[in-house]
Design a protein around this motif. Structure first.
Motif, PDB file in Angstrom:
ATOM      1  N   ASP A 165      10.742  -0.989   8.806  1.00  0.00           N
ATOM      2  CA  ASP A 165       9.521  -0.433   8.954  1.00  0.00           C
ATOM      3  C   ASP A 165       8.165  -1.474   9.082  1.00  0.00           C
ATOM      4  OD1 ASP A 165      10.334   2.035   7.086  1.00  0.00           O
ATOM      5  OD2 ASP A 165      11.347   0.308   6.140  1.00  0.00           O
ATOM      6  N   THR A 206       3.644  -2.190  12.111  1.00  0.00           N
ATOM      7  CA  THR A 206       4.111  -1.465  11.100  1.00  0.00           C
ATOM      8  C   THR A 206       4.273  -0.007  11.823  1.00  0.00           C
ATOM      9  OG1 THR A 206       1.904  -0.554  10.451  1.00  0.00           O
ATOM     10  CG2 THR A 206       2.912  -2.366   9.326  1.00  0.00           C
ATOM     11  N   GLU A 227       4.730   2.728   9.974  1.00  0.00           N
ATOM     12  CA  GLU A 227       3.646   3.601   9.345  1.00  0.00           C
ATOM     13  C   GLU A 227       2.099   3.047   9.617  1.00  0.00           C
ATOM     14  OE1 GLU A 227       2.290   4.844   4.778  1.00  0.00           O
ATOM     15  OE2 GLU A 227       4.573   4.568   5.200  1.00  0.00           O
ATOM     16  N   TRP A 246      11.376  -0.327   1.724  1.00  0.00           N
ATOM     17  CA  TRP A 246      10.808  -0.710   2.892  1.00  0.00           C
ATOM     18  C   TRP A 246      11.523  -1.642   3.461  1.00  0.00           C
ATOM     19  CZ3 TRP A 246       5.591   0.798   4.823  1.00  0.00           C
ATOM     20  CH2 TRP A 246       5.198   0.177   5.735  1.00  0.00           C
ATOM     21  N   HIS A 270       0.803  -1.215  -0.060  1.00  0.00           N
ATOM     22  CA  HIS A 270      -0.017  -0.141  -0.085  1.00  0.00           C
ATOM     23  C   HIS A 270       0.642   1.210   0.044  1.00  0.00           C
ATOM     24  CE1 HIS A 270      -3.107   3.008   1.107  1.00  0.00           C
ATOM     25  NE2 HIS A 270      -2.198   3.301   1.907  1.00  0.00           N
ATOM     26  N   SER A 271       1.749   1.205   0.727  1.00  0.00           N
ATOM     27  CA  SER A 271       2.708   2.575   1.083  1.00  0.00           C
ATOM     28  C   SER A 271       3.376   2.764  -0.190  1.00  0.00           C
ATOM     29  CB  SER A 271       3.676   2.346   2.320  1.00  0.00           C
ATOM     30  OG  SER A 271       4.391   3.350   2.540  1.00  0.00           O
ATOM     31  N   ALA A 279      -0.593   2.770   6.759  1.00  0.00           N
ATOM     32  CA  ALA A 279      -0.524   1.706   5.937  1.00  0.00           C
ATOM     33  C   ALA A 279      -1.037   0.481   6.266  1.00  0.00           C
ATOM     34  CB  ALA A 279       0.996   1.832   5.559  1.00  0.00           C
ATOM     35  N   ARG A 284       2.648   6.134  -3.043  1.00  0.00           N
ATOM     36  CA  ARG A 284       3.359   7.074  -3.485  1.00  0.00           C
ATOM     37  C   ARG A 284       3.698   7.198  -4.819  1.00  0.00           C
ATOM     38  NH1 ARG A 284       9.037   5.006  -0.394  1.00  0.00           N
ATOM     39  NH2 ARG A 284       8.351   4.313   1.565  1.00  0.00           N
TER      40      ARG A 284
END
Length: 447
Positions: A276, A297, A299, A248, A148-149, A302, A153
């Motif tokens: 990450d 995670t 993030e 990542w 996803h992350s 995410a 982007r």
């Protein structure tokens, strides 16, 4: 109801108390008796007492005694007594732990346990976490968050649009990547073989001199604790190489991440906190009942974006809704057992559990080497690989020790060598268990 539960508790207690005196592996007669379950679907009801008695009388003798102190196969812990009791209570509560509104106690305990575990692992306080079935599912959830992350982007909504036409993502793994990562890669649509494999050293660690170029569309999967040797990839160096390029880094730490709880082992996990995402198990070294894994995670958004879905009847305003961080909606209250283990052990008890099992592994290694056998790995954790000669002879010893019954150890092939793998993961293993098991292994190997 109370009579049934009391009778079941007595049966369970009797089973656990019998483990020390019985063969670790079930007898062939006990396994053959399982055919008694294969009757046609009953036409009439039975009493609950009859059903439980049948389970106990036929099922209990055919179990592997992995809850005892002399099971060293795979990487399987026992269940701390407090976690068995907590599981019984949580089962009686019968809560759907996916939602706060249906399981407020579990939701509260999940929040506490996640905070405690992030402290143990030195993970960022703001990172998100979820309670899943196992490390395979944790790897799946973490890799979904990474997907996803990285694609977000690029302006690509992978949850809405899927992977058809999406910008390609490169996945980097070590040559000795664990099967759970490979399965997670298949489930997530990346494929088991569409990866860049990094050569490893004699202990199974990624070699930095062979580490490939990575960019902002790369996921690097590293190991914290090889399932064979117990070795750790150089996570800090990998993060320092990968992060400036926007890659990542994901840590598969099914059991090895728990080394952070023991000061003398903490150097092994140096740099893990710089990654990450992270996957680990609670049913291995934390010794809670199956099934229990954890995903984290850095993030938080995410993981939630990758795992969450909305519906009118699911509208909630709580800060953290459990199902939004895991693949499943409805599930059992795993957080209760994890909290119970941590609450009872505390920092010192957890440290003692890790240190004690590592000392037991060291004793196995020393005893085997002293007898003239080859230990193939540097015993830095709780894993021991031993060869008794050529592949045929080693397989023969493994088969005979499993049949002999004092203990149970499995086999593996590691860097071209067939080996017995001894994994010491259970709270229940004592020094007496180790000496008794070591003597049995040496006796079988010498005969």
């Amino acid at each position: 109801m109370s009579n049934l539960l009391n009778d079941t508790a007595r049966r369970a207690s009797r089973y656990l108390e019998s483990l020390d005196a019985r063969s670790v592996a079930p007898t062939q007669e006990a396994i053959a008796a399982l055919e008694e379950f294969a009757r046609p679907f009953p036409e009439q009801e039975s009493t609950a007492e009859t059903v439980v008695a049948e389970l106990d009388q036929i099922g209990s003798p055919a179990t592997m005694a992995s809850a005892g102190g002399r099971f060293f196969g795979f990487v399987i812990g026992g269940s701390l007594p407090v976690t068995v009791a907590a599981s019984w209570l949580a089962t009686a509560w019968d809560q759907n732990a996916g939602l706060v509104v249906t399981a407020p106690t579990n939701a509260a305990l999940e929040n506490v346990a996640l905070r405690w575990i992030k402290g143990i692992f030195n993970l960022p306080a703001h990172s998100a976490g979820g309670f899943v079935t196992c490390a395979t599912t944790a790897n799946f959830a973490a890799l979904a968050a990474a997907r996803h992350s990285l694609l977000a982007r690029e302006g690509w909504d992978v949850e809405a649009q899927g992977l058809f036409g999406a910008p390609p993502i490169t996945v980097v793994v070590g040559e000795e990547v664990h099967a759970s990562i490979s399965k997670a890669l298949a489930l997530i649509g990346f494929g088991r073989e569409r990866v860049v494999r990094v050569p490893v050293d004699a202990q199974g660690r990624m070699r930095m001199d062979a580490f490939p170029f990575v960019d902002e569309r790369t996921i690097v999967c590293v190991q914290a604790g090889s399932v064979n040797s117990g070795a750790f990839d150089p996570v800090l160096e990998i993060c320092e190489r990968a992060h400036p390029q926007g890659a990542w880094v994901h840590v598969d730490g099914a059991f090895g991440m728990w080394a952070a709880a023991a000061p003398s082992r903490a150097h092994l996990v140096r740099g893990v906190e710089e990654a990450d995402s992270w996957a680990t198990d609670a049913h291995k070294w934390l010794n809670v009942p199956y099934d229990s894994g954890l995903v984290f995670t850095r993030e938080a958004g995410a993981l939630r974006a990758a795992m969450s879905v909305g519906a009118a009847y699911l509208a909630q305003d709580e800060d953290r809704v459990p199902y939004q961080y895991t693949p499943d909606f409805s599930r059992r209250a795993r957080g209760v057992e994890v909290w119970a283990a941590l609450r009872q052990l505390g920092r010192k008890g957890l440290e003692n559990l890790i240190e004690r099992t590592c000392r037991h592994a060291r004793r196995f290694a020393d005893g085997l080497v002293a007898a003239g056998y080859s230990v193939l790995n540097d015993v830095v954790l709780n894993q021991v690989l031993v060869s008794f000669g050529d592949a045929d002879r080693t397989r023969e010893v493994i088969g005979r020790i499993q049949e002999e019954g004092t203990c149970w150890c499995g086999g593996t092939v590691w860097q071209g060598r067939t080996a017995m793998r001894i994994s010491v993961s259970s709270w229940a293993t004592t020094e007496e268990d180790v000496e008794r098991s070591l003597a049995a292994i040496l006796r079988v190997a010498a005969s």
